[in-house]
Design a protein around this motif. Structure first.
Motif, PDB file in Angstrom:
ATOM      1  N   ASP A  60     -13.429 -24.144  33.470  1.00 30.22           N
ATOM      2  CA  ASP A  60     -12.531 -24.483  32.370  1.00 30.22           C
ATOM      3  C   ASP A  60     -11.150 -23.909  32.659  1.00 30.22           C
ATOM      4  O   ASP A  60     -11.022 -22.839  33.252  1.00 30.22           O
ATOM      5  N   PRO A  61     -10.102 -24.613  32.238  1.00 30.55           N
ATOM      6  CA  PRO A  61      -8.748 -24.103  32.479  1.00 30.55           C
ATOM      7  C   PRO A  61      -8.487 -22.826  31.700  1.00 30.55           C
ATOM      8  O   PRO A  61      -9.037 -22.621  30.619  1.00 30.55           O
ATOM      9  N   SER A  62      -7.667 -21.974  32.274  1.00 30.42           N
ATOM     10  CA  SER A  62      -7.260 -20.765  31.574  1.00 30.42           C
ATOM     11  C   SER A  62      -6.219 -21.111  30.525  1.00 30.42           C
ATOM     12  O   SER A  62      -5.613 -22.181  30.557  1.00 30.42           O
ATOM     13  N   GLY A  63      -6.031 -20.188  29.607  1.00 27.61           N
ATOM     14  CA  GLY A  63      -5.016 -20.386  28.575  1.00 27.61           C
ATOM     15  C   GLY A  63      -4.181 -19.140  28.442  1.00 27.61           C
ATOM     16  O   GLY A  63      -3.924 -18.438  29.421  1.00 27.61           O
ATOM     17  N   THR A  64      -3.777 -18.841  27.238  1.00 24.92           N
ATOM     18  CA  THR A  64      -2.988 -17.650  26.966  1.00 24.92           C
ATOM     19  C   THR A  64      -3.724 -16.784  25.966  1.00 24.92           C
ATOM     20  O   THR A  64      -4.242 -17.282  24.962  1.00 24.92           O
ATOM     21  N   LEU A  65      -3.803 -15.495  26.247  1.00 26.14           N
ATOM     22  CA  LEU A  65      -4.437 -14.542  25.339  1.00 26.14           C
ATOM     23  C   LEU A  65      -3.388 -13.622  24.751  1.00 26.14           C
ATOM     24  O   LEU A  65      -2.536 -13.099  25.476  1.00 26.14           O
ATOM     25  N   THR A  66      -3.463 -13.405  23.455  1.00 25.82           N
ATOM     26  CA  THR A  66      -2.601 -12.419  22.820  1.00 25.82           C
ATOM     27  C   THR A  66      -3.097 -11.022  23.182  1.00 25.82           C
ATOM     28  O   THR A  66      -4.203 -10.860  23.726  1.00 25.82           O
ATOM     29  N   GLU A  67      -2.329 -10.009  22.858  1.00 24.57           N
ATOM     30  CA  GLU A  67      -2.767  -8.645  23.124  1.00 24.57           C
ATOM     31  C   GLU A  67      -4.041  -8.319  22.351  1.00 24.57           C
ATOM     32  O   GLU A  67      -4.938  -7.642  22.857  1.00 24.57           O
ATOM     33  N   VAL A  68      -4.124  -8.806  21.124  1.00 24.59           N
ATOM     34  CA  VAL A  68      -5.330  -8.584  20.326  1.00 24.59           C
ATOM     35  C   VAL A  68      -6.532  -9.235  20.992  1.00 24.59           C
ATOM     36  O   VAL A  68      -7.624  -8.653  21.063  1.00 24.59           O
ATOM     37  N   GLN A  69      -6.348 -10.441  21.518  1.00 20.57           N
ATOM     38  CA  GLN A  69      -7.444 -11.143  22.185  1.00 20.57           C
ATOM     39  C   GLN A  69      -7.825 -10.485  23.505  1.00 20.57           C
ATOM     40  O   GLN A  69      -9.004 -10.487  23.892  1.00 20.57           O
ATOM     41  N   ARG A  70      -6.865  -9.913  24.187  1.00 17.39           N
ATOM     42  CA  ARG A  70      -7.159  -9.210  25.436  1.00 17.39           C
ATOM     43  C   ARG A  70      -7.985  -7.946  25.167  1.00 17.39           C
ATOM     44  O   ARG A  70      -8.949  -7.659  25.885  1.00 17.39           O
ATOM     45  N   THR A  71      -7.625  -7.194  24.119  1.00 19.32           N
ATOM     46  CA  THR A  71      -8.390  -5.991  23.811  1.00 19.32           C
ATOM     47  C   THR A  71      -9.772  -6.359  23.254  1.00 19.32           C
ATOM     48  O   THR A  71     -10.736  -5.638  23.479  1.00 19.32           O
ATOM     49  N   ALA A  72      -9.853  -7.497  22.561  1.00 22.18           N
ATOM     50  CA  ALA A  72     -11.153  -7.957  22.069  1.00 22.18           C
ATOM     51  C   ALA A  72     -12.077  -8.299  23.229  1.00 22.18           C
ATOM     52  O   ALA A  72     -13.291  -8.057  23.174  1.00 22.18           O
ATOM     53  N   LEU A  73     -11.515  -8.860  24.291  1.00 26.96           N
ATOM     54  CA  LEU A  73     -12.329  -9.197  25.460  1.00 26.96           C
ATOM     55  C   LEU A  73     -12.908  -7.932  26.084  1.00 26.96           C
ATOM     56  O   LEU A  73     -14.090  -7.888  26.457  1.00 26.96           O
ATOM     57  N   ALA A  74     -12.100  -6.889  26.174  1.00 27.95           N
ATOM     58  CA  ALA A  74     -12.586  -5.614  26.702  1.00 27.95           C
ATOM     59  C   ALA A  74     -13.653  -5.016  25.790  1.00 27.95           C
ATOM     60  O   ALA A  74     -14.636  -4.428  26.252  1.00 27.95           O
ATOM     61  N   ALA A  75     -13.462  -5.155  24.478  1.00 24.07           N
ATOM     62  CA  ALA A  75     -14.459  -4.647  23.529  1.00 24.07           C
ATOM     63  C   ALA A  75     -15.784  -5.381  23.698  1.00 24.07           C
ATOM     64  O   ALA A  75     -16.856  -4.773  23.612  1.00 24.07           O
ATOM     65  N   ASN A  76     -15.720  -6.680  23.956  1.00 29.20           N
ATOM     66  CA  ASN A  76     -16.952  -7.438  24.186  1.00 29.20           C
ATOM     67  C   ASN A  76     -17.669  -6.979  25.449  1.00 29.20           C
ATOM     68  O   ASN A  76     -18.903  -6.991  25.509  1.00 29.20           O
ATOM     69  N   ALA A  77     -16.917  -6.559  26.463  1.00 29.28           N
ATOM     70  CA  ALA A  77     -17.544  -6.039  27.678  1.00 29.28           C
ATOM     71  C   ALA A  77     -18.349  -4.780  27.364  1.00 29.28           C
ATOM     72  O   ALA A  77     -19.494  -4.622  27.816  1.00 29.28           O
ATOM     73  N   GLU A  78     -17.768  -3.875  26.588  1.00 21.71           N
ATOM     74  CA  GLU A  78     -18.498  -2.654  26.244  1.00 21.71           C
ATOM     75  C   GLU A  78     -19.704  -2.980  25.371  1.00 21.71           C
ATOM     76  O   GLU A  78     -20.756  -2.333  25.483  1.00 21.71           O
ATOM     77  N   GLU A  79     -19.576  -3.973  24.500  1.00 22.91           N
ATOM     78  CA  GLU A  79     -20.712  -4.352  23.663  1.00 22.91           C
ATOM     79  C   GLU A  79     -21.864  -4.880  24.512  1.00 22.91           C
ATOM     80  O   GLU A  79     -23.027  -4.542  24.266  1.00 22.91           O
ATOM     81  N   GLU A  80     -21.556  -5.723  25.499  1.00 24.46           N
ATOM     82  CA  GLU A  80     -22.611  -6.266  26.349  1.00 24.46           C
ATOM     83  C   GLU A  80     -23.299  -5.152  27.132  1.00 24.46           C
ATOM     84  O   GLU A  80     -24.522  -5.159  27.303  1.00 24.46           O
ATOM     85  N   LYS A  81     -22.525  -4.189  27.612  1.00 26.12           N
ATOM     86  CA  LYS A  81     -23.113  -3.054  28.333  1.00 26.12           C
ATOM     87  C   LYS A  81     -23.969  -2.206  27.393  1.00 26.12           C
ATOM     88  O   LYS A  81     -25.073  -1.777  27.763  1.00 26.12           O
TER      89      LYS A  81
END
Length: 204
Positions: A60-81
């Protein structure tokens, strides 16, 4: 008590946003995986191709992430771990196949989130963190609390599983809100469906 090979989850740094997941958790009522190239956890049966990102070979093509969305992505990584490490610990303690199966699924979920973080140049907070160890203090405290609760009994461990998946669903829905990047939308959509299935399995 079962004996399992422990896995070291790899990839880098502290992001405070993962504390949001810890807060959500506080409110929410076969052979082992092996290490792949670079220490990446691999599911039973060998390496997966990041199926949570969609059809193999289709990106899928990439898009643009806001700072809030970027930190949310990192939070999801810790949740999966966190989910993976808890279910692995419970699989060692209880003879319940559900913990083995869902822990294996969490490895593919973390791989998918890591793929996105690499694509968007986001530092991964799970890097070089051994099982049960987290860069964000709030997530560490949540893990310790849930692990203690789940070691009380088999039923208590299943209850923890329901707590984790309920919080995961809430976090993913918040992460999808306002998101426009197609690749991130696909990953979160797959993870949300998987968490709903996991919750149903724990309920059964």
């Amino acid at each position: 008590m079962k004996t399992r090979t422990r896995i070291v989850v790899t990839t880098a740094a502290v992001l405070v946003a993962a504390g949001a997941f810890a807060g959500t958790l506080a409110l929410a009522g076969g052979p082992p995986p092996t290490a792949g190239p670079g220490g990446t956890i691999m599911p039973r049966g060998g390496q997966r191709d990041g199926g949570c990102l969609g059809v193999p070979g289709v990106v899928d093509p990439s898009g643009t992430l806001t700072e809030v969305q970027r930190t949310a992505l990192a939070a999801n990584a810790e949740e999966e771990k966190l989910a993976h490490d808890l279910y692995t610990a419970f699989a060692d303690r209880y003879d319940l196949p559900i913990f083995d199966r869902i822990a294996a699924a969490e490895t593919t979920h973390l791989d998918a989130v890591r793929t996105l973080m690499t694509r968007y140049g986001i530092t991964d907070p799970t890097a070089n963190q051994a099982p049960g160890h987290f860069a964000t203090p709030a997530v560490q405290a949540t893990y310790d609390q849930l692990l203690a609760e789940g070691t009380g009994s088999q039923d208590a461990a299943l209850k923890v599983g329901r707590t984790v998946e309920t919080a995961d669903i809430s976090l993913l829905r918040k992460s999808l809100d306002g998101l426009t990047a197609p690749d991130a939308q696909r990953v979160y959509g797959h993870l949300l469906t998987a968490s709903q299935h996991h919750l149903a399995a724990f309920d059964r």
